[in-house]
Scaffold this active site. Structure first.
Site, PDB file in Angstrom:
ATOM      1  N   SER A 190     -12.279  -7.785  -5.683  1.00 42.85           N
ATOM      2  CA  SER A 190     -11.628  -6.936  -4.678  1.00 42.85           C
ATOM      3  C   SER A 190     -12.652  -6.584  -3.625  1.00 42.85           C
ATOM      4  O   SER A 190     -13.865  -6.634  -3.868  1.00 42.85           O
ATOM      5  CB  SER A 190     -11.128  -5.649  -5.337  1.00 42.85           C
ATOM      6  OG  SER A 190     -10.744  -4.699  -4.356  1.00 42.85           O
ATOM      7  N   TYR A 203     -11.984   1.702 -11.290  1.00 41.84           N
ATOM      8  CA  TYR A 203     -11.451   0.414 -10.845  1.00 41.84           C
ATOM      9  C   TYR A 203     -12.489  -0.367 -10.033  1.00 41.84           C
ATOM     10  O   TYR A 203     -12.735  -1.551 -10.282  1.00 41.84           O
ATOM     11  CB  TYR A 203     -10.196   0.651 -10.001  1.00 41.84           C
ATOM     12  CG  TYR A 203      -9.649  -0.583  -9.319  1.00 41.84           C
ATOM     13  CD1 TYR A 203      -8.862  -1.492 -10.010  1.00 41.84           C
ATOM     14  CD2 TYR A 203      -9.912  -0.838  -7.974  1.00 41.84           C
ATOM     15  CE1 TYR A 203      -8.359  -2.623  -9.387  1.00 41.84           C
ATOM     16  CE2 TYR A 203      -9.410  -1.961  -7.339  1.00 41.84           C
ATOM     17  CZ  TYR A 203      -8.630  -2.852  -8.046  1.00 41.84           C
ATOM     18  OH  TYR A 203      -8.143  -3.976  -7.422  1.00 41.84           O
TER      19      TYR A 203
HETATM   20  P1  NAD Z   1       0.492  -6.487  -9.613  1.00 40.46           P
HETATM   21  O1  NAD Z   1       0.776  -5.176 -10.237  1.00 40.46           O
HETATM   22  O2  NAD Z   1       1.650  -7.230  -9.080  1.00 40.46           O
HETATM   23  O3  NAD Z   1      -0.289  -7.408 -10.636  1.00 40.46           O
HETATM   24  C1  NAD Z   1      -1.105  -6.895 -11.646  1.00 40.46           C
HETATM   25  C2  NAD Z   1      -0.666  -7.498 -12.964  1.00 40.46           C
HETATM   26  O4  NAD Z   1      -1.626  -7.169 -13.967  1.00 40.46           O
HETATM   27  C3  NAD Z   1       0.661  -6.972 -13.493  1.00 40.46           C
HETATM   28  O5  NAD Z   1       1.762  -7.688 -12.998  1.00 40.46           O
HETATM   29  C4  NAD Z   1       0.500  -7.158 -14.992  1.00 40.46           C
HETATM   30  O6  NAD Z   1       1.136  -8.344 -15.424  1.00 40.46           O
HETATM   31  C5  NAD Z   1      -0.995  -7.326 -15.187  1.00 40.46           C
HETATM   32  N1  NAD Z   1      -1.472  -6.338 -16.169  1.00 40.46           N
HETATM   33  C6  NAD Z   1      -1.841  -5.056 -15.950  1.00 40.46           C
HETATM   34  N2  NAD Z   1      -2.161  -4.470 -17.130  1.00 40.46           N
HETATM   35  C7  NAD Z   1      -1.995  -5.419 -18.090  1.00 40.46           C
HETATM   36  C8  NAD Z   1      -2.172  -5.439 -19.498  1.00 40.46           C
HETATM   37  N3  NAD Z   1      -2.581  -4.348 -20.182  1.00 40.46           N
HETATM   38  N4  NAD Z   1      -1.891  -6.580 -20.170  1.00 40.46           N
HETATM   39  C9  NAD Z   1      -1.454  -7.669 -19.505  1.00 40.46           C
HETATM   40  N5  NAD Z   1      -1.275  -7.737 -18.172  1.00 40.46           N
HETATM   41  C10 NAD Z   1      -1.553  -6.603 -17.485  1.00 40.46           C
HETATM   42  O7  NAD Z   1      -0.583  -6.199  -8.455  1.00 40.46           O
HETATM   43  P2  NAD Z   1      -1.505  -7.151  -7.557  1.00 40.46           P
HETATM   44  O8  NAD Z   1      -1.908  -6.323  -6.415  1.00 40.46           O
HETATM   45  O9  NAD Z   1      -0.875  -8.458  -7.315  1.00 40.46           O
HETATM   46  O10 NAD Z   1      -2.799  -7.327  -8.460  1.00 40.46           O
HETATM   47  C11 NAD Z   1      -3.328  -8.575  -8.835  1.00 40.46           C
HETATM   48  C12 NAD Z   1      -4.845  -8.512  -8.843  1.00 40.46           C
HETATM   49  O11 NAD Z   1      -5.329  -8.367  -7.511  1.00 40.46           O
HETATM   50  C13 NAD Z   1      -5.455  -7.352  -9.636  1.00 40.46           C
HETATM   51  O12 NAD Z   1      -6.570  -7.826 -10.368  1.00 40.46           O
HETATM   52  C14 NAD Z   1      -5.897  -6.401  -8.563  1.00 40.46           C
HETATM   53  O13 NAD Z   1      -6.973  -5.605  -8.977  1.00 40.46           O
HETATM   54  C15 NAD Z   1      -6.312  -7.379  -7.490  1.00 40.46           C
HETATM   55  N6  NAD Z   1      -6.389  -6.787  -6.146  1.00 40.46           N
HETATM   56  C16 NAD Z   1      -5.276  -6.311  -5.545  1.00 40.46           C
HETATM   57  C17 NAD Z   1      -5.380  -5.738  -4.288  1.00 40.46           C
HETATM   58  C18 NAD Z   1      -4.180  -5.185  -3.590  1.00 40.46           C
HETATM   59  O14 NAD Z   1      -4.352  -4.522  -2.554  1.00 40.46           O
HETATM   60  N7  NAD Z   1      -2.980  -5.410  -4.072  1.00 40.46           N
HETATM   61  C19 NAD Z   1      -6.618  -5.670  -3.644  1.00 40.46           C
HETATM   62  C20 NAD Z   1      -7.738  -6.172  -4.291  1.00 40.46           C
HETATM   63  C21 NAD Z   1      -7.607  -6.728  -5.552  1.00 40.46           C
END
Ligand code: NAD
Ligand code: MG
Length: 299
Positions: A190, A203
């Site tokens: 991230s 986080y």
């Molecule tokens: P999202 O909520 O759609 O995806 C996160 C997924 O993590 C969930 O769908 C779930 O399946 C999985 N998860 C969480 N806890 C879990 C557990 N205990 N067991 C199994 N699966 C679990 O959100 P997103 O934004 O698409 O996130 C995807 C990745 O991108 C993450 O690693 C997040 O940190 C990273 N990220 C997101 C952003 C943003 O702004 N959305 C920015 C930087 C990094």
């Protein structure tokens, strides 16, 4: 919205500034209940055979970035095993439908990454269902905002590390015996790995750890012909944001203040980075962090 990911145009206005109303859901949340629903590229991602015949295991594949990656991989010709929490079945069904519509195999393996026995079972079922494994894509992640350090409980701190870091370690360990030269591992860091926000210290620390672990792992595995790379997203509209990931009051401004492009990204805009890093076209790229964040400069 672009007709496909190749359509030329101004990146600032490629997608509208979402400016979402404050909204909350309990973790892990359902993307289908969000306003607006994030774009996974269902109507725009066009595959050109860049991952033909590949076999990928993707965590967090039911929603957001992981789901957009799963759809893109299938349209590029890969078969996909999807990991997600059992409560997310409804979102996962939508992605599975998209993968099958692309004529590819989807293997659904729901489970909880905090469960120590899940990583092994996940990899075994993926290998059995896909007939092998040559791409491990870790996208799952937990994020919970807290106004102050004193509001972060020991349980939250441990759980964030468990899902984001310890589970990644277990997953890589389980997958490694199956990965042949040419295989790729992609992890998800991230912007927070470089610019930790004060309201998500746990986080942000996990994202620094993922970035560091992946770069070290890359050096270990490059000698076996396995490339490890990282994608570092910036603010991206996803269900993570409305399940306590950020202060709900800040949602109307989500992405527009931090990103030089003045808007949040959509999951569909992250998928091409994961395609590139899995594809052999990135054959000389290893240990690299590809930032997809709307122009925020990183070290
Ligand atoms: P999202 O909520 O759609 O995806 C996160 C997924 O993590 C969930 O769908 C779930 O399946 C999985 N998860 C969480 N806890 C879990 C557990 N205990 N067991 C199994 N699966 C679990 O959100 P997103 O934004 O698409 O996130 C995807 C990745 O991108 C993450 O690693 C997040 O940190 C990273 N990220 C997101 C952003 C943003 O702004 N959305 C920015 C930087 C990094
Ligand atoms: Mg989800």
């Amino acid at each position: 919205m672009p007709t496909d990911q190749y359509e030329f145009g101004d990146p600032r206005s490629r997608y509208p500034d979402v400016s979402p109303e404050p909204q909350t859901q309990p973790e892990p949340g359902l993307q289908s209940r969000m306003t607006p629903v994030p774009d996974l590229g269902e109507d725009s991602y066009r595959g050109t055979g860049r991952l033909a015949g590949r076999k990928a295991l993707i965590t967090g594949a039911d929603s957001g970035i992981g789901a957009a990656v799963a759809i893109a991989y299938a349209r590029e010709g890969a078969d996909v095993a999807l990991a997600y929490l059992p409560d997310e079945q409804e979102d996962a069904d939508h992605v599975i439908e998209q993968i099958r519509a692309a004529g590819r195999t989807a293997v659904a393996i729901p489970g909880d990454l905090r469960d120590r026995s899940y990583a092994g079972r996940l990899v075994e079922e993926a290998v059995a269902g896909l007939g092998g494994l040559d791409a491990l894509v870790s996208v799952a992640g937990k994020q919970r905002w807290q106004p102050d350090l004193l509001d972060i409980t020991d349980e939250q701190f441990e759980e964030t590390f468990d899902v984001n870091v310890f589970a990644l370690f277990r997953l890589v360990k389980a997958a490694l015996p199956h990965l042949q030269p040419g295989s790729t591992i992609i992890t998800t860091a991230s912007m927070e790995a470089y610019q930790p926000a004060p309201d998500r210290l746990d986080y942000a620390a996990t994202k620094g750890a993922i970035n560091n672990f992946s770069k070290g792992l890359s050096q270990l595995l490059v000698e076996r012909g396995i490339r490890v790379n990282i994608v570092a997203p910036g603010p991206t509209w996803s269900v993570l944001q409305v399940t306590g990931g950020v202060d709900p009051e800040s949602l109307p401004e989500f992405g527009s203040s931090e990103s030089p492009m003045g808007r949040a990204g959509q999951p569909a805009e992250l998928a091409p980075a994961y395609v590139f890093l899995a594809s052999q076209e990135s054959s000389f790229v290893a240990g690299e962090t590809l930032n997809v964040n709307g122009g925020m400069v990183t070290p």
